[in-house]
Scaffold this motif. Structure first.
Motif, PDB file in Angstrom:
ATOM      1  N   PRO A 108      40.811  18.689   7.107  1.00 41.92           N
ATOM      2  CA  PRO A 108      41.914  18.306   6.213  1.00 41.92           C
ATOM      3  C   PRO A 108      43.126  19.232   6.307  1.00 41.92           C
ATOM      4  O   PRO A 108      44.255  18.808   6.087  1.00 41.92           O
ATOM      5  N   SER A 109      42.897  20.503   6.669  1.00 33.85           N
ATOM      6  CA  SER A 109      44.014  21.452   6.785  1.00 33.85           C
ATOM      7  C   SER A 109      44.668  21.415   8.157  1.00 33.85           C
ATOM      8  O   SER A 109      45.604  22.173   8.421  1.00 33.85           O
ATOM      9  N   GLY A 110      44.154  20.550   9.061  1.00 29.03           N
ATOM     10  CA  GLY A 110      44.774  20.400  10.364  1.00 29.03           C
ATOM     11  C   GLY A 110      44.132  21.185  11.485  1.00 29.03           C
ATOM     12  O   GLY A 110      44.631  21.184  12.606  1.00 29.03           O
ATOM     13  N   ARG A 111      43.019  21.870  11.236  1.00 27.41           N
ATOM     14  CA  ARG A 111      42.354  22.632  12.289  1.00 27.41           C
ATOM     15  C   ARG A 111      41.565  21.695  13.201  1.00 27.41           C
ATOM     16  O   ARG A 111      40.826  20.823  12.750  1.00 27.41           O
ATOM     17  N   VAL A 112      41.709  21.896  14.503  1.00 26.62           N
ATOM     18  CA  VAL A 112      41.034  21.060  15.498  1.00 26.62           C
ATOM     19  C   VAL A 112      39.657  21.652  15.805  1.00 26.62           C
ATOM     20  O   VAL A 112      39.505  22.865  15.934  1.00 26.62           O
ATOM     21  N   TYR A 113      38.656  20.786  15.918  1.00 28.00           N
ATOM     22  CA  TYR A 113      37.319  21.223  16.318  1.00 28.00           C
ATOM     23  C   TYR A 113      36.633  20.081  17.059  1.00 28.00           C
ATOM     24  O   TYR A 113      37.129  18.945  17.055  1.00 28.00           O
ATOM     25  N   THR A 114      35.527  20.371  17.733  1.00 28.17           N
ATOM     26  CA  THR A 114      34.769  19.318  18.415  1.00 28.17           C
ATOM     27  C   THR A 114      33.520  18.998  17.597  1.00 28.17           C
ATOM     28  O   THR A 114      32.898  19.875  17.002  1.00 28.17           O
ATOM     29  N   LEU A 115      33.157  17.712  17.603  1.00 29.90           N
ATOM     30  CA  LEU A 115      31.986  17.239  16.877  1.00 29.90           C
ATOM     31  C   LEU A 115      31.053  16.582  17.885  1.00 29.90           C
ATOM     32  O   LEU A 115      31.464  15.679  18.623  1.00 29.90           O
ATOM     33  N   THR A 116      29.813  17.048  17.947  1.00 27.69           N
ATOM     34  CA  THR A 116      28.864  16.570  18.952  1.00 27.69           C
ATOM     35  C   THR A 116      27.696  15.845  18.293  1.00 27.69           C
ATOM     36  O   THR A 116      27.035  16.384  17.403  1.00 27.69           O
ATOM     37  N   ASP A 117      27.451  14.612  18.737  1.00 28.27           N
ATOM     38  CA  ASP A 117      26.292  13.837  18.298  1.00 28.27           C
ATOM     39  C   ASP A 117      25.169  14.086  19.301  1.00 28.27           C
ATOM     40  O   ASP A 117      25.349  13.878  20.501  1.00 28.27           O
ATOM     41  N   THR A 118      24.016  14.545  18.845  1.00 28.35           N
ATOM     42  CA  THR A 118      22.926  14.924  19.751  1.00 28.35           C
ATOM     43  C   THR A 118      21.744  13.965  19.635  1.00 28.35           C
ATOM     44  O   THR A 118      21.671  13.144  18.716  1.00 28.35           O
ATOM     45  N   VAL A 119      20.820  14.103  20.574  1.00 34.50           N
ATOM     46  CA  VAL A 119      19.608  13.291  20.563  1.00 34.50           C
ATOM     47  C   VAL A 119      18.807  13.565  19.293  1.00 34.50           C
ATOM     48  O   VAL A 119      18.756  14.684  18.789  1.00 34.50           O
ATOM     49  N   GLY A 120      18.182  12.514  18.754  1.00 32.51           N
ATOM     50  CA  GLY A 120      17.391  12.676  17.538  1.00 32.51           C
ATOM     51  C   GLY A 120      16.083  13.404  17.802  1.00 32.51           C
ATOM     52  O   GLY A 120      15.524  13.335  18.894  1.00 32.51           O
ATOM     53  N   PHE A 121      15.607  14.104  16.792  1.00 25.45           N
ATOM     54  CA  PHE A 121      14.339  14.818  16.887  1.00 25.45           C
ATOM     55  C   PHE A 121      13.235  13.960  16.276  1.00 25.45           C
ATOM     56  O   PHE A 121      13.487  12.979  15.587  1.00 25.45           O
ATOM     57  N   VAL A 122      12.001  14.348  16.523  1.00 25.14           N
ATOM     58  CA  VAL A 122      10.862  13.653  15.957  1.00 25.14           C
ATOM     59  C   VAL A 122       9.714  14.643  15.867  1.00 25.14           C
ATOM     60  O   VAL A 122       9.671  15.625  16.617  1.00 25.14           O
ATOM     61  N   ARG A 123       8.802  14.388  14.936  1.00 22.13           N
ATOM     62  CA  ARG A 123       7.628  15.265  14.836  1.00 22.13           C
ATOM     63  C   ARG A 123       6.838  15.239  16.137  1.00 22.13           C
ATOM     64  O   ARG A 123       6.703  14.202  16.766  1.00 22.13           O
ATOM     65  N   HIS A 124       6.306  16.399  16.509  1.00 14.96           N
ATOM     66  CA  HIS A 124       5.492  16.515  17.724  1.00 14.96           C
ATOM     67  C   HIS A 124       6.259  16.027  18.949  1.00 14.96           C
ATOM     68  O   HIS A 124       5.702  15.331  19.803  1.00 14.96           O
ATOM     69  N   LEU A 125       7.544  16.376  19.027  1.00 15.90           N
ATOM     70  CA  LEU A 125       8.319  16.024  20.221  1.00 15.90           C
ATOM     71  C   LEU A 125       7.645  16.662  21.429  1.00 15.90           C
ATOM     72  O   LEU A 125       7.373  17.854  21.423  1.00 15.90           O
TER      73      LEU A 125
END
Length: 495
Positions: free
Chosen positions: A317-334
């Motif tokens: 909201p204040s105008g700072r740029v950043y990167t947002l990464t969507d990652t693979v989902g986790f699961v129990r006993h991966l």
């Protein structure tokens, strides 16, 4: 031993039922069972295979085959309940049902066997394996899916008894990953994990599959039948070829990792903060990414819809740029092999400045999901990174569950990526938690150096800005490298 029959409405459940419905559905245990844990069952009851209702995704009408396009498998699920409560056991099998449906299978039935530990020979014990064979015949199943990772011996022995294909949880997850991987790197990583899983589980069928015969030393062309050996058998050849292919695949993945590392170093050089979205599969990570950035990433109500990490530019909201990464989902006993194979894509989590840990507030056991994700995050060395727990689906979750999570977690917020509830507050938290540049300065930058002013906006934090006849008067916080470039325009340097 006889089984109690499934309710009729469960018998008629359709193959189109989505995975989340299976996850949320209550399992019809008797009231007497709900009030007791496993240690209180009498001997006969504890030893019995317990049918789990509510898992069937049987078709109502044959025309529904068109919806699924192809009925790949008709499966019966089986789990071994070794610890915890009845609810823990039923949640685990319900998750297995969701995984099976995501892989394209038709779930016909599910049973749980109470044991102190899995049987080393057949997973559920030889007697119960025979009873499982009866369930397979009764339902017309062609596959048994076990809720655990079976040893090669357990797979072989259980298949020999039930007379249909047996698949364990690890193989099922690998199959889903293989279906969903889209990028070249993702496909290569899945292939490597599949080969690592397959290698010790190849089955040989005797010397009749020999590729070649060992020769004798006589000039007549051999020493006769008594002296000729089987040479290299087919299974030995297959193992050698798999090892060679695995070595080649590792080299290719290492080369592909270079491109990702170059991009990551470029972001580091420009001092762009990074935020990684991590969480259990189907918790709503991609939906949250879309809500925060408008990225338009694939959102599907299925397990492991996202396998290849998506990196998007975002702004606070204040105008700072950043990167947002969507990652693979986790699961129990991966599966451990998958953790290793996907380490390069999970590095986005390990290199982040902030982790948004998304948890499904409507799930029956959200605390277990949090624990499973944190276990894998520790494996990739990201345990010291600041974390915000994002309790998603708050608009449909039980209010008491949401409040319990907010109390238990140090820094947690309830949101709905679907409706936008709580997103504004989450953005403010991200703004506050991102690392700030360490050098504060005031400079007067000539208008001829407009590119430098743009870098201050992109890489630093502008506290005040004023346009004067001499140039742009900036008060800002910037990183050390940018501060060195701005130093000539500081008041002391100008005087």
């Amino acid at each position: 031993m006889t089984f109690s029959s499934l309710p009729q409405d469960h018998q008629r459940r359709t193959a189109g039922r989505r995975a989340d419905a299976l996850m949320d559905e209550d399992v019809a245990w008797s009231e007497s069972d709900e009030e007791r844990d496993g240690e209180q069952f009498d001997r006969e009851d504890r030893a019995a295979l317990r049918r789990v209702a509510g898992l069937s995704t049987e078709l109502e009408d044959v025309t529904e085959v068109e919806y699924r396009r192809l009925r790949l498998e008709r499966v019966v699920l089986v789990g071994v309940w070794t610890s915890g409560t009845v609810k823990d056991a039923e949640n685990s099998l319900a998750e297995l049902a969701a995984l099976a449906e995501t892989a394209g299978a038709l779930v016909l039935d599910g049973v749980i066997q109470r044991r102190d530990k899995p049987d080393p020979a057949t997973y559920i014990g030889s007697g119960k394996a025979q009873e499982l064979r009866d369930v397979v015949l009764e339902t017309g199943a062609d596959t048994v899916v076990c809720d655990g990772e079976l040893t090669p011996g357990q797979l072989i022995h259980l298949e020999d008894v039930v007379k249909v294909k047996v698949v364990d949880r690890t193989a099922l997850i690998l199959d889903i990953f293989a279906q969903h991987a889209k990028s070249r790197e993702g496909k290569a990583q899945v292939s490597l994990a599949q080969m690592q899983y397959m290698l010790p589980r190849l089955r040989g069928w005797g010397q009749s599959l020999s590729r070649q015969m060992g020769g004798g030393g006589s000039s007549s062309g051999g020493g006769g039948m008594a002296t000729r050996g089987p040479g290299e058998t087919k299974i030995e050849t297959d193992r050698r070829r798999i090892r060679e292919k695995m070595a080649k695949m590792r080299r290719e993945i290492a080369e592909m990792r270079t491109d990702r590392e170059v991009k990551r170093q470029e972001r580091k050089r420009n001092r762009v903060p990074s935020v990684a979205i991590a969480g259990y599969t189907n918790a709503g990570k991609s939906s949250l990414l879309n809500q925060l950035t408008g990225a338009g990433v694939l959102v599907e109500n299925a397990l492991f819809a996202t396998l290849d990490p998506t990196v998007r530019r975002a702004e606070t909201p204040s105008g700072r740029v950043y990167t947002l990464t969507d990652t693979v989902g986790f699961v129990r006993h991966l599966p451990h092999d998958l953790v290793e194979a996907f380490r390069s894509t999970m590095e986005e989590v390990g290199e982040a400045d902030l982790i948004l840990h998304v948890v499904d507030g409507s799930h029956p056991a959200p605390e277990e999901q949090l624990a499973a994700v944190r276990s894998v995050v520790r494996e990739v060395g990201a345990h010291d990174i600041p974390e915000i727990v994002v309790v998603n689906k708050a608009d449909v979750a039980d209010e008491l569950t949401v409040q319990r999570l907010l109390r238990q977690e140090k820094r947690a917020i309830a949101v709905s990526a679907h409706s936008g509830l709580g997103i504004e507050q989450l953005l403010a938290w991200i703004d506050a938690d991102l690392p700030r540049p360490g050098v504060e300065l005031e400079v007067l930058v000539p208008y001829t150096q407009g590119a430098l002013v743009s870098r201050v906006h992109a890489e630093g934090e502008v506290l005040s800005e004023e346009h004067t006849p001499e140039g742009t008067l900036l008060k800002a916080q910037v990183h050390q490298e940018l501060a060195a470039l701005l130093e000539p325009y500081a008041p002391a340097a100008r005087s």
